[in-house]
Design a protein around this motif. Structure first.
Motif, PDB file in Angstrom:
ATOM      1  N   ARG A  17      11.147  20.793  13.250  1.00  0.00           N
ATOM      2  CA  ARG A  17      10.136  19.958  12.581  1.00  0.00           C
ATOM      3  C   ARG A  17       8.719  20.423  12.912  1.00  0.00           C
ATOM      4  O   ARG A  17       7.844  20.425  12.052  1.00  0.00           O
ATOM      5  CB  ARG A  17      10.339  18.497  12.953  1.00  0.00           C
ATOM      6  CG  ARG A  17      11.570  17.939  12.280  1.00  0.00           C
ATOM      7  CD  ARG A  17      11.767  16.481  12.547  1.00  0.00           C
ATOM      8  NE  ARG A  17      12.934  16.040  11.807  1.00  0.00           N
ATOM      9  CZ  ARG A  17      13.777  15.146  12.248  1.00  0.00           C
ATOM     10  NH1 ARG A  17      13.600  14.571  13.421  1.00  0.00           N
ATOM     11  NH2 ARG A  17      14.816  14.787  11.519  1.00  0.00           N
ATOM     12  N   MET A  18       8.492  20.811  14.146  1.00  0.00           N
ATOM     13  CA  MET A  18       7.169  21.299  14.529  1.00  0.00           C
ATOM     14  C   MET A  18       6.848  22.598  13.796  1.00  0.00           C
ATOM     15  O   MET A  18       5.722  22.803  13.339  1.00  0.00           O
ATOM     16  CB  MET A  18       7.084  21.492  16.047  1.00  0.00           C
ATOM     17  CG  MET A  18       7.239  20.196  16.843  1.00  0.00           C
ATOM     18  SD  MET A  18       6.034  18.931  16.389  1.00  0.00           S
ATOM     19  CE  MET A  18       4.566  19.643  17.072  1.00  0.00           C
ATOM     20  N   ARG A  20       8.053  23.497  10.900  1.00  0.00           N
ATOM     21  CA  ARG A  20       7.876  23.158   9.485  1.00  0.00           C
ATOM     22  C   ARG A  20       6.467  22.617   9.223  1.00  0.00           C
ATOM     23  O   ARG A  20       5.893  22.853   8.165  1.00  0.00           O
ATOM     24  CB  ARG A  20       8.940  22.141   9.075  1.00  0.00           C
ATOM     25  CG  ARG A  20       8.968  21.847   7.611  1.00  0.00           C
ATOM     26  CD  ARG A  20      10.131  20.996   7.222  1.00  0.00           C
ATOM     27  NE  ARG A  20      10.196  19.780   8.002  1.00  0.00           N
ATOM     28  CZ  ARG A  20      11.320  19.119   8.281  1.00  0.00           C
ATOM     29  NH1 ARG A  20      12.470  19.544   7.850  1.00  0.00           N
ATOM     30  NH2 ARG A  20      11.295  18.013   8.987  1.00  0.00           N
ATOM     31  N   GLN A  21       5.882  21.924  10.187  1.00  0.00           N
ATOM     32  CA  GLN A  21       4.548  21.355   9.989  1.00  0.00           C
ATOM     33  C   GLN A  21       3.456  22.413   9.934  1.00  0.00           C
ATOM     34  O   GLN A  21       2.353  22.151   9.445  1.00  0.00           O
ATOM     35  CB  GLN A  21       4.232  20.349  11.093  1.00  0.00           C
ATOM     36  CG  GLN A  21       5.003  19.060  10.944  1.00  0.00           C
ATOM     37  CD  GLN A  21       4.538  17.999  11.913  1.00  0.00           C
ATOM     38  OE1 GLN A  21       3.380  17.975  12.320  1.00  0.00           O
ATOM     39  NE2 GLN A  21       5.446  17.122  12.287  1.00  0.00           N
ATOM     40  N   LYS A  22       3.744  23.615  10.385  1.00  0.00           N
ATOM     41  CA  LYS A  22       2.747  24.688  10.360  1.00  0.00           C
ATOM     42  C   LYS A  22       2.307  25.028   8.947  1.00  0.00           C
ATOM     43  O   LYS A  22       1.217  25.551   8.744  1.00  0.00           O
ATOM     44  CB  LYS A  22       3.287  25.934  11.060  1.00  0.00           C
ATOM     45  CG  LYS A  22       3.377  25.773  12.559  1.00  0.00           C
ATOM     46  CD  LYS A  22       3.895  27.045  13.205  1.00  0.00           C
ATOM     47  CE  LYS A  22       4.004  26.858  14.714  1.00  0.00           C
ATOM     48  NZ  LYS A  22       4.549  28.064  15.364  1.00  0.00           N
ATOM     49  N   LEU A  24       1.243  23.089   6.863  1.00  0.00           N
ATOM     50  CA  LEU A  24       0.054  22.286   6.559  1.00  0.00           C
ATOM     51  C   LEU A  24      -1.228  22.967   7.011  1.00  0.00           C
ATOM     52  O   LEU A  24      -2.319  22.576   6.606  1.00  0.00           O
ATOM     53  CB  LEU A  24       0.179  20.905   7.213  1.00  0.00           C
ATOM     54  CG  LEU A  24       1.353  20.053   6.738  1.00  0.00           C
ATOM     55  CD1 LEU A  24       1.459  18.790   7.569  1.00  0.00           C
ATOM     56  CD2 LEU A  24       1.230  19.736   5.272  1.00  0.00           C
ATOM     57  N   ASP A  25      -1.116  23.990   7.865  1.00  0.00           N
ATOM     58  CA  ASP A  25      -2.288  24.695   8.375  1.00  0.00           C
ATOM     59  C   ASP A  25      -2.555  26.010   7.647  1.00  0.00           C
ATOM     60  O   ASP A  25      -3.468  26.748   8.006  1.00  0.00           O
ATOM     61  CB  ASP A  25      -2.112  24.971   9.877  1.00  0.00           C
ATOM     62  CG  ASP A  25      -2.062  23.685  10.686  1.00  0.00           C
ATOM     63  OD1 ASP A  25      -2.792  22.732  10.350  1.00  0.00           O
ATOM     64  OD2 ASP A  25      -1.285  23.631  11.655  1.00  0.00           O
ATOM     65  N   LEU A  32       0.488  16.711   0.419  1.00  0.00           N
ATOM     66  CA  LEU A  32       1.439  15.874   1.148  1.00  0.00           C
ATOM     67  C   LEU A  32       1.077  14.414   0.908  1.00  0.00           C
ATOM     68  O   LEU A  32      -0.024  13.974   1.235  1.00  0.00           O
ATOM     69  CB  LEU A  32       1.394  16.187   2.647  1.00  0.00           C
ATOM     70  CG  LEU A  32       2.278  15.352   3.560  1.00  0.00           C
ATOM     71  CD1 LEU A  32       3.754  15.579   3.238  1.00  0.00           C
ATOM     72  CD2 LEU A  32       1.990  15.672   5.011  1.00  0.00           C
ATOM     73  N   GLN A  52       2.978   9.629  17.432  1.00  0.00           N
ATOM     74  CA  GLN A  52       3.214   9.660  15.989  1.00  0.00           C
ATOM     75  C   GLN A  52       1.992   9.147  15.226  1.00  0.00           C
ATOM     76  O   GLN A  52       1.584   9.734  14.230  1.00  0.00           O
ATOM     77  CB  GLN A  52       4.447   8.819  15.632  1.00  0.00           C
ATOM     78  CG  GLN A  52       5.741   9.409  16.127  1.00  0.00           C
ATOM     79  CD  GLN A  52       6.076  10.708  15.431  1.00  0.00           C
ATOM     80  OE1 GLN A  52       5.966  10.821  14.225  1.00  0.00           O
ATOM     81  NE2 GLN A  52       6.475  11.702  16.203  1.00  0.00           N
ATOM     82  N   ARG A  55      -0.789  11.671  15.336  1.00  0.00           N
ATOM     83  CA  ARG A  55      -0.539  12.773  14.402  1.00  0.00           C
ATOM     84  C   ARG A  55      -0.942  12.369  12.984  1.00  0.00           C
ATOM     85  O   ARG A  55      -1.570  13.134  12.263  1.00  0.00           O
ATOM     86  CB  ARG A  55       0.941  13.176  14.440  1.00  0.00           C
ATOM     87  CG  ARG A  55       1.322  14.262  13.479  1.00  0.00           C
ATOM     88  CD  ARG A  55       0.622  15.564  13.793  1.00  0.00           C
ATOM     89  NE  ARG A  55       1.072  16.608  12.861  1.00  0.00           N
ATOM     90  CZ  ARG A  55       0.317  17.581  12.439  1.00  0.00           C
ATOM     91  NH1 ARG A  55      -0.921  17.699  12.857  1.00  0.00           N
ATOM     92  NH2 ARG A  55       0.802  18.484  11.602  1.00  0.00           N
ATOM     93  N   LEU A  59      -3.965  13.984  10.536  1.00  0.00           N
ATOM     94  CA  LEU A  59      -3.723  14.504   9.191  1.00  0.00           C
ATOM     95  C   LEU A  59      -4.598  13.844   8.127  1.00  0.00           C
ATOM     96  O   LEU A  59      -4.906  14.456   7.105  1.00  0.00           O
ATOM     97  CB  LEU A  59      -2.253  14.319   8.805  1.00  0.00           C
ATOM     98  CG  LEU A  59      -1.231  15.177   9.541  1.00  0.00           C
ATOM     99  CD1 LEU A  59       0.183  14.732   9.191  1.00  0.00           C
ATOM    100  CD2 LEU A  59      -1.432  16.651   9.223  1.00  0.00           C
ATOM    101  N   VAL A  65      -3.873  15.711   2.002  1.00  0.00           N
ATOM    102  CA  VAL A  65      -2.956  14.741   2.599  1.00  0.00           C
ATOM    103  C   VAL A  65      -3.366  13.327   2.199  1.00  0.00           C
ATOM    104  O   VAL A  65      -4.536  12.962   2.266  1.00  0.00           O
ATOM    105  CB  VAL A  65      -2.943  14.858   4.147  1.00  0.00           C
ATOM    106  CG1 VAL A  65      -2.105  13.766   4.774  1.00  0.00           C
ATOM    107  CG2 VAL A  65      -2.434  16.233   4.580  1.00  0.00           C
TER     108      VAL A  65
END
Length: 117
Positions: A17-18, A20-22, A24-25, A32, A52, A55, A59, A65
């Protein structure tokens, strides 16, 4: 399955999951849109909830987002998920996933212009 195996699996899932979040950068990140009930945040274990929420707050300023949290008492939320897929070329697709099964929609026209087109 022993507890060591469960812990290993949990670590693996968190790592995935971490990673996969890349996305967004990236220079051209995907849009999103997150919509969830307030109760979802309240149901997270307290030791996890703070990180959470931080985070989500990190975002929120991003132009790509959108985060909407519906009050617990709101009755406008339908169980299930939908995804709008824009591949940058060709036809866009909407995909609805819920308790009754999964349904692909043919594109923006089927959404009645709700995507801004």
């Amino acid at each position: 399955m022993g507890s060591g195996t469960k812990a290993d699996k949990l670590d693996e899932l968190v790592e995935i999951r971490m990673e996969r979040q890349k996305i967004l950068d990236k220079g051209d990140p995907p849009w999103l849109f997150l919509v969830f009930r307030e109760a979802v945040l309240r149901d997270i274990r307290p030791e996890v909830r703070k990180a959470q929420c931080e985070r989500l707050l990190d975002l929120m300023p991003r132009r790509t987002v959108s985060i909407q949290i519906l009050p617990t008492e709101a009755s406008v939320f339908v169980e299930g998920a939908f995804h709008l897929l824009d591949f940058g070329h060709g036809r866009d697709v909407a995909y609805v996933d819920g308790a009754g099964g999964s349904v692909p929609w043919p594109g923006r026209s089927a959404l009645g212009g709700t995507t801004g087109s």
